[in-house]
Write a protein that holds these residues in place. Structure first.
Motif, PDB file in Angstrom:
ATOM      1  N   LEU A  11       5.803   7.343   3.521  1.00  0.00           N
ATOM      2  CA  LEU A  11       6.381   6.886   2.249  1.00  0.00           C
ATOM      3  C   LEU A  11       5.807   5.532   1.820  1.00  0.00           C
ATOM      4  O   LEU A  11       5.314   5.385   0.701  1.00  0.00           O
ATOM      5  CB  LEU A  11       7.916   6.795   2.393  1.00  0.00           C
ATOM      6  N   ILE A  12       5.877   4.546   2.720  1.00  0.00           N
ATOM      7  CA  ILE A  12       5.485   3.195   2.340  1.00  0.00           C
ATOM      8  C   ILE A  12       3.954   3.079   2.260  1.00  0.00           C
ATOM      9  O   ILE A  12       3.402   2.607   1.251  1.00  0.00           O
ATOM     10  CB  ILE A  12       6.077   2.149   3.325  1.00  0.00           C
ATOM     11  N   SER A  31      -4.108   8.005   9.749  1.00  0.00           N
ATOM     12  CA  SER A  31      -2.787   8.476  10.163  1.00  0.00           C
ATOM     13  C   SER A  31      -2.928   9.261  11.453  1.00  0.00           C
ATOM     14  O   SER A  31      -4.023   9.389  11.997  1.00  0.00           O
ATOM     15  CB  SER A  31      -2.127   9.286   9.037  1.00  0.00           C
ATOM     16  N   ARG A  32      -1.815   9.756  11.942  1.00  0.00           N
ATOM     17  CA  ARG A  32      -1.827  10.405  13.247  1.00  0.00           C
ATOM     18  C   ARG A  32      -2.236  11.879  13.129  1.00  0.00           C
ATOM     19  O   ARG A  32      -2.891  12.425  13.983  1.00  0.00           O
ATOM     20  CB  ARG A  32      -0.399  10.303  13.801  1.00  0.00           C
ATOM     21  N   ARG A  33      -1.827  12.511  12.026  1.00  0.00           N
ATOM     22  CA  ARG A  33      -2.095  13.950  11.874  1.00  0.00           C
ATOM     23  C   ARG A  33      -3.098  14.201  10.758  1.00  0.00           C
ATOM     24  O   ARG A  33      -3.026  13.608   9.672  1.00  0.00           O
ATOM     25  CB  ARG A  33      -0.785  14.689  11.552  1.00  0.00           C
ATOM     26  N   THR A  36      -1.670  15.156   7.365  1.00  0.00           N
ATOM     27  CA  THR A  36      -1.183  14.021   6.563  1.00  0.00           C
ATOM     28  C   THR A  36      -2.350  13.347   5.842  1.00  0.00           C
ATOM     29  O   THR A  36      -2.254  12.989   4.668  1.00  0.00           O
ATOM     30  CB  THR A  36      -0.449  13.008   7.479  1.00  0.00           C
ATOM     31  N   THR A  66       3.035   2.072  10.020  1.00  0.00           N
ATOM     32  CA  THR A  66       3.573   3.070  10.947  1.00  0.00           C
ATOM     33  C   THR A  66       5.056   2.762  11.189  1.00  0.00           C
ATOM     34  O   THR A  66       5.532   1.685  10.832  1.00  0.00           O
ATOM     35  CB  THR A  66       2.861   2.984  12.309  1.00  0.00           C
ATOM     36  N   VAL A  91       4.541  -3.838   7.208  1.00  0.00           N
ATOM     37  CA  VAL A  91       5.603  -3.609   6.220  1.00  0.00           C
ATOM     38  C   VAL A  91       6.963  -3.413   6.893  1.00  0.00           C
ATOM     39  O   VAL A  91       7.924  -2.985   6.251  1.00  0.00           O
ATOM     40  CB  VAL A  91       5.296  -2.360   5.357  1.00  0.00           C
ATOM     41  N   ALA A 116      11.619  -1.641  -0.592  1.00  0.00           N
ATOM     42  CA  ALA A 116      11.883  -0.482  -1.447  1.00  0.00           C
ATOM     43  C   ALA A 116      11.841   0.724  -0.537  1.00  0.00           C
ATOM     44  O   ALA A 116      11.100   0.734   0.447  1.00  0.00           O
ATOM     45  CB  ALA A 116      10.815  -0.367  -2.520  1.00  0.00           C
ATOM     46  N   GLY A 122       7.778  10.358   4.661  1.00  0.00           N
ATOM     47  CA  GLY A 122       6.544  11.143   4.673  1.00  0.00           C
ATOM     48  C   GLY A 122       5.713  10.953   3.414  1.00  0.00           C
ATOM     49  O   GLY A 122       6.205  10.498   2.374  1.00  0.00           O
TER      50      GLY A 122
HETATM   51  P1  NAP Z   1       7.318   7.445   7.186  1.00  0.00           P
HETATM   52  O1  NAP Z   1       7.442   7.978   5.799  1.00  0.00           O
HETATM   53  O2  NAP Z   1       7.828   8.257   8.322  1.00  0.00           O
HETATM   54  O3  NAP Z   1       5.790   7.103   7.429  1.00  0.00           O
HETATM   55  C1  NAP Z   1       5.249   6.647   8.619  1.00  0.00           C
HETATM   56  C2  NAP Z   1       3.942   7.419   8.821  1.00  0.00           C
HETATM   57  O4  NAP Z   1       3.245   6.829   9.914  1.00  0.00           O
HETATM   58  C3  NAP Z   1       4.182   8.862   9.168  1.00  0.00           C
HETATM   59  O5  NAP Z   1       3.990   9.650   8.011  1.00  0.00           O
HETATM   60  C4  NAP Z   1       3.163   9.182  10.272  1.00  0.00           C
HETATM   61  O6  NAP Z   1       2.176  10.061   9.752  1.00  0.00           O
HETATM   62  C5  NAP Z   1       2.472   7.860  10.529  1.00  0.00           C
HETATM   63  N1  NAP Z   1       2.392   7.533  11.944  1.00  0.00           N
HETATM   64  C6  NAP Z   1       3.349   7.612  12.880  1.00  0.00           C
HETATM   65  N2  NAP Z   1       2.900   7.146  14.046  1.00  0.00           N
HETATM   66  C7  NAP Z   1       1.637   6.767  13.831  1.00  0.00           C
HETATM   67  C8  NAP Z   1       0.625   6.204  14.649  1.00  0.00           C
HETATM   68  N3  NAP Z   1       0.856   5.954  15.938  1.00  0.00           N
HETATM   69  N4  NAP Z   1      -0.576   5.941  14.085  1.00  0.00           N
HETATM   70  C9  NAP Z   1      -0.824   6.197  12.802  1.00  0.00           C
HETATM   71  N5  NAP Z   1       0.100   6.731  11.965  1.00  0.00           N
HETATM   72  C10 NAP Z   1       1.303   6.994  12.487  1.00  0.00           C
HETATM   73  O7  NAP Z   1       8.035   6.031   7.317  1.00  0.00           O
HETATM   74  P2  NAP Z   1       8.157   4.892   6.198  1.00  0.00           P
HETATM   75  O8  NAP Z   1       9.493   5.000   5.576  1.00  0.00           O
HETATM   76  O9  NAP Z   1       6.938   4.881   5.358  1.00  0.00           O
HETATM   77  O10 NAP Z   1       8.209   3.606   7.148  1.00  0.00           O
HETATM   78  C11 NAP Z   1       7.033   3.029   7.630  1.00  0.00           C
HETATM   79  C12 NAP Z   1       7.270   1.553   7.870  1.00  0.00           C
HETATM   80  O11 NAP Z   1       7.771   0.991   6.669  1.00  0.00           O
HETATM   81  C13 NAP Z   1       8.273   1.232   8.961  1.00  0.00           C
HETATM   82  O12 NAP Z   1       7.749   0.193   9.778  1.00  0.00           O
HETATM   83  C14 NAP Z   1       9.498   0.748   8.206  1.00  0.00           C
HETATM   84  O13 NAP Z   1      10.230  -0.260   8.905  1.00  0.00           O
HETATM   85  C15 NAP Z   1       8.894   0.182   6.946  1.00  0.00           C
HETATM   86  N6  NAP Z   1       9.766   0.231   5.759  1.00  0.00           N
HETATM   87  C16 NAP Z   1      10.430   1.380   5.445  1.00  0.00           C
HETATM   88  C17 NAP Z   1      11.235   1.401   4.317  1.00  0.00           C
HETATM   89  C18 NAP Z   1      12.011   2.636   3.921  1.00  0.00           C
HETATM   90  O14 NAP Z   1      13.047   2.525   3.279  1.00  0.00           O
HETATM   91  N7  NAP Z   1      11.541   3.810   4.239  1.00  0.00           N
HETATM   92  C19 NAP Z   1      11.338   0.266   3.489  1.00  0.00           C
HETATM   93  C20 NAP Z   1      10.592  -0.868   3.826  1.00  0.00           C
HETATM   94  C21 NAP Z   1       9.817  -0.874   4.972  1.00  0.00           C
HETATM   95  P3  NAP Z   1       1.673  11.372  10.504  1.00  0.00           P
HETATM   96  O15 NAP Z   1       2.180  12.459   9.644  1.00  0.00           O
HETATM   97  O16 NAP Z   1       0.187  11.189  10.479  1.00  0.00           O
HETATM   98  O17 NAP Z   1       2.265  11.376  11.884  1.00  0.00           O
END
Ligand code: NAP
Length: 282
Positions: A11-12, A31-33, A36, A66, A91, A116, A122
């Motif tokens: 998402l971010i 990314s990992r996959r 994606t 991540t 982030v 945000a 995802g």
């Molecule tokens: P997310 O949508 O789950 O995205 C994280 C992505 O990272 C996944 O799609 C995954 O992609 C990839 N990933 C996981 N492990 C990895 C690795 N070892 N190496 C490379 N890629 C990897 O989560 P998100 O909401 O974007 O959150 C990500 C970060 O933003 C977190 O640190 C969180 O604290 C921060 N954040 C989140 C929010 C929120 O509300 N969501 C707001 C501000 C900040 P694959 O499909 O490739 O596994």
């Protein structure tokens, strides 16, 4: 041309990519996959993708997006590929443990938190303009190079965010109150409701649930992994706010048990006024 790197295309990460590509940056994503990576290209979030961090050897500014648990291991694997001038930023919604771990290994690191999000996660839910008019907190420390801070600030401004600067510890204290505690409180509300053991009352409550319940339960129904990371990586501050919250709940229980309606009403008068002041000073 500035090359942007993004690790973690969710998402971010995906939303940052969408905006920065639109602004004319070349965006390289890891990314990992594989699936994606392909989706991120198809959605227009990045120009090039790889499962290998070596893709980022030509990146000038790299956003680590991540999940929190993967940030430090990712950085350790990334360092051998970085150009000596590369600026790293992250982030994560928790800053102190990340800044403390990364700054000694890569001093050209600027802690960041774009505030945000969405309930879903995802690459599929990445969105152009996600950070517009939202806070973007930067947490440089005294050794962080000023020029790097300014470059990350410029990008946050281009995302149309409102930039705030603060110390990592104070960031974690503030987000414990306004983000992490509300997740735990909202989740507790949902769990307490699920404990209703009269099926008729339960069903009726479901039918009657309206905007008030939707508002107060919303953040408790969000991404469970994110909630766990908040508690795990901001443990002390989350516990501090939860203890204080428990105290307040106990005081309400006491007023109601003792039928001290005057005291209860006075408390609610105070909260009515304090909510207005708290949000107005924003
Ligand atoms: P997310 O949508 O789950 O995205 C994280 C992505 O990272 C996944 O799609 C995954 O992609 C990839 N990933 C996981 N492990 C990895 C690795 N070892 N190496 C490379 N890629 C990897 O989560 P998100 O909401 O974007 O959150 C990500 C970060 O933003 C977190 O640190 C969180 O604290 C921060 N954040 C989140 C929010 C929120 O509300 N969501 C707001 C501000 C900040 P694959 O499909 O490739 O596994």
């Amino acid at each position: 041309m500035t090359n942007i790197g993004i690790v973690g295309l969710g998402l971010i990460g995906g939303s940052i990519g969408l905006d920065l590509r639109t602004l004319g940056y070349r965006v390289l994503g890891v990314s990992r996959r594989e699936e994606t990576c392909q989706k991120a290209i198809a959605l227009g979030a990045i120009d090039e993708a790889s499962l290998e961090l070596s893709l980022l050897s030509v990146a000038d500014i790299i956003f680590i997006c991540t999940p929190i648990a993967a940030i430090i291991p990712t950085l350790e694997q990334l360092i051998p590929f970085l150009s000596t001038t590369a600026i790293l930023t992250d982030v994560a919604s928790v800053k102190e443990p990340i800044v403390e771990a990364i700054s000694p290994i890569w001093p050209n690191f600027v802690g960041g938190h774009p505030m945000a999000g969405k309930a879903e996660s995802g690459i599929e839910v990445a969105q152009l303009g996600l950070f517009r008019d939202r806070p973007y907190v930067l947490t440089p420390i005294k050794n962080t190079p000023l020029e790097s801070v300014q470059k990350v600030e410029t990008i946050a401004n281009l995302l149309k965010s409102q930039v705030y600067f603060c110390d990592p510890h104070e960031h974690d204290g503030a987000v414990a109150w306004i983000s992490h505690l509300p997740v735990m409180v909202s989740a507790s509300l949902i769990m307490a409701c699920m404990n209703e053991n009269n099926p008729n009352v339960f069903k009726l409550a479901q039918h009657l649930a309206s905007s008030g319940f939707r508002d107060t339960s919303r953040v408790g129904g969000g991404n469970p992994k994110l909630g766990r990371m908040m508690a795990q990586y901001n443990r002390r501050q989350v516990l501090r706010s939860l203890y204080s919250f428990r105290d307040q709940v106990d005081q309400f229980i006491q007023d109601i048990e003792q039928e001290d309606w005057q005291n209860l009403e006075q408390k609610l008068r105070d909260t009515q006024e304090n909510r207005r002041l708290f949000l107005q000073d924003n």
